[in-house]
Design a protein around this motif. Structure first.
Motif, PDB file in Angstrom:
ATOM      1  N   MET A 253       0.827  -1.202   0.000  1.00  0.00           N
ATOM      2  CA  MET A 253       0.000   0.000   0.000  1.00  0.00           C
ATOM      3  C   MET A 253       0.863   1.255   0.000  1.00  0.00           C
ATOM      4  N   ALA A 256       2.211   1.759  -3.425  1.00  0.00           N
ATOM      5  CA  ALA A 256       1.177   2.294  -4.316  1.00  0.00           C
ATOM      6  C   ALA A 256       1.036   3.801  -4.138  1.00  0.00           C
ATOM      7  N   TYR A 261      -0.691   6.079  -6.864  1.00  0.00           N
ATOM      8  CA  TYR A 261      -1.968   5.370  -6.855  1.00  0.00           C
ATOM      9  C   TYR A 261      -2.606   5.472  -5.464  1.00  0.00           C
ATOM     10  N   ASN A 263      -5.604   4.031  -4.941  1.00  0.00           N
ATOM     11  CA  ASN A 263      -6.498   2.886  -4.878  1.00  0.00           C
ATOM     12  C   ASN A 263      -5.677   1.621  -5.102  1.00  0.00           C
ATOM     13  N   LEU A 264      -5.673   0.720  -4.101  1.00  0.00           N
ATOM     14  CA  LEU A 264      -4.848  -0.487  -4.182  1.00  0.00           C
ATOM     15  C   LEU A 264      -5.311  -1.417  -5.297  1.00  0.00           C
ATOM     16  N   PHE A 267      -3.998  -0.043  -8.498  1.00  0.00           N
ATOM     17  CA  PHE A 267      -2.546  -0.250  -8.539  1.00  0.00           C
ATOM     18  C   PHE A 267      -2.213  -1.685  -8.937  1.00  0.00           C
ATOM     19  N   ASN A 268      -2.880  -2.646  -8.278  1.00  0.00           N
ATOM     20  CA  ASN A 268      -2.633  -4.058  -8.584  1.00  0.00           C
ATOM     21  C   ASN A 268      -2.938  -4.375 -10.053  1.00  0.00           C
TER      22      ASN A 268
END
Length: 296
Positions: A253, A256, A261, A263-264, A267-268
């Protein structure tokens, strides 16, 4: 007509040269020229753009670039504070491809050198196995003259032409479509993005850097770089995230957030689209590779 945006110091009487860099930060603009260039980073870190390829650079990185391949190396923000413990040191070798081809014409080395120059049109990231000897050769070239200097230079090219331990940088379909005016405009845009990628960047803000409307900017950006602005920005961010994931002191997190980013999930998704791995998988893979190097 292709632009020579910086002078490389080569002319009819000087067909290759070695330059030493020792500065607080790198300040060369986004540029291209009609010579080949080999860059070895001895100290320092930051981001580089070679053609349509974006990545972080660090100590020990070596890149060979062919003629008219646009590139910029920009140190991270920390270097601009001029701290005593942060310097950028690099060795840069420029050479004219026609001179090299003339020297090896009709010899057994010709095919290997021609292949090396062809691959260098995309930019080559050379692995570290050959670094030590190449650095020695560059230093010897600096202080040598005449046939000795040419011999050392050819030995360096021989090493590069016969290694297979490299990665091609720009995509195989990349073609430089930029003019002098384009390069100046993209220099402003790239430096802005490299400095501000960690925060939200509204389209109208980056378009204003290029002095264009948002619609015209998006069309112009894709025409010149062969990728969309959004994709380009994501690649800068994910490249930075990869560097942070190689450390153990930040959670996914935190990586990110520092990469732009909030928002995780987003990002993922972006990370997997670009690297084919999740952030956690990438971190595990890097740890395993590092452990294997230590054992080896």
């Amino acid at each position: 007509m292709k632009a020579r945006l910086i002078e490389t110091g080569l002319d009819a009487n000087r067909q290759f040269r070695v330059k030493q860099v020792d500065e607080y930060f790198l300040n060369s603009p986004f540029h291209f020229h009609d010579t080949c260039e080999i860059v070895l980073i001895e100290e320092g870190y930051g981001k580089r753009i070679v053609g349509d390829h974006i990545d972080d650079f660090d100590q020990g990185d070596m890149v060979m670039m062919g003629p008219n391949l646009p590139h910029i190396w920009q140190t991270d923000n920390a270097f601009y504070h001029r701290r005593k413990n942060l310097r950028v040191k690099a060795t840069v070798l420029y050479f004219a491809p026609a001179m090299v081809l003339g020297l090896v014409a009709g010899t057994d080395a010709a095919a290997a050198v021609e292949a090396l120059l062809a691959k260098a049109s995309r930019g080559l990231s050379i692995k570290q196995d050959a670094h030590a000897r190449l650095l020695e050769l560059f230093a010897e070239i600096q202080i040598s003259e005449g046939l000795k200097r040419i011999s050392l230079f050819l030995e360096a090219l021989h090493l590069l032409a016969h290694t297979e331990d490299y990665d091609c940088l720009a995509s195989d379909h990349y073609k430089n479509a930029m003019t002098v005016k384009d390069a100046g405009r993209f220099n402003d845009v790239y430096q802005f993005l490299i400095t501000n990628f960690h925060r939200e960047i509204p389209l109208d803000e980056v378009a204003s850097v290029a002095k264009m409307s948002p619609t015209a900017f998006c069309r112009y950006f894709k025409t010149r770089t062969q990728k969309s602005f959004v994709s380009f920005l994501q690649e800068i961010r994910i490249s930075h995230a990869c560097k942070l994931l190689r450390r153990d002191d930040l959670s996914v997190m935190e990586v990110a957030l520092e990469s732009g980013y909030n928002n995780l999930v987003n990002f993922n998704k972006c990370f997997r689209n670009i690297t084919s791995h999740s952030p956690s998988e990438y971190r595990k893979r890097m740890r395993a590779e590092a452990a294997g190097e230590l054992i080896g």
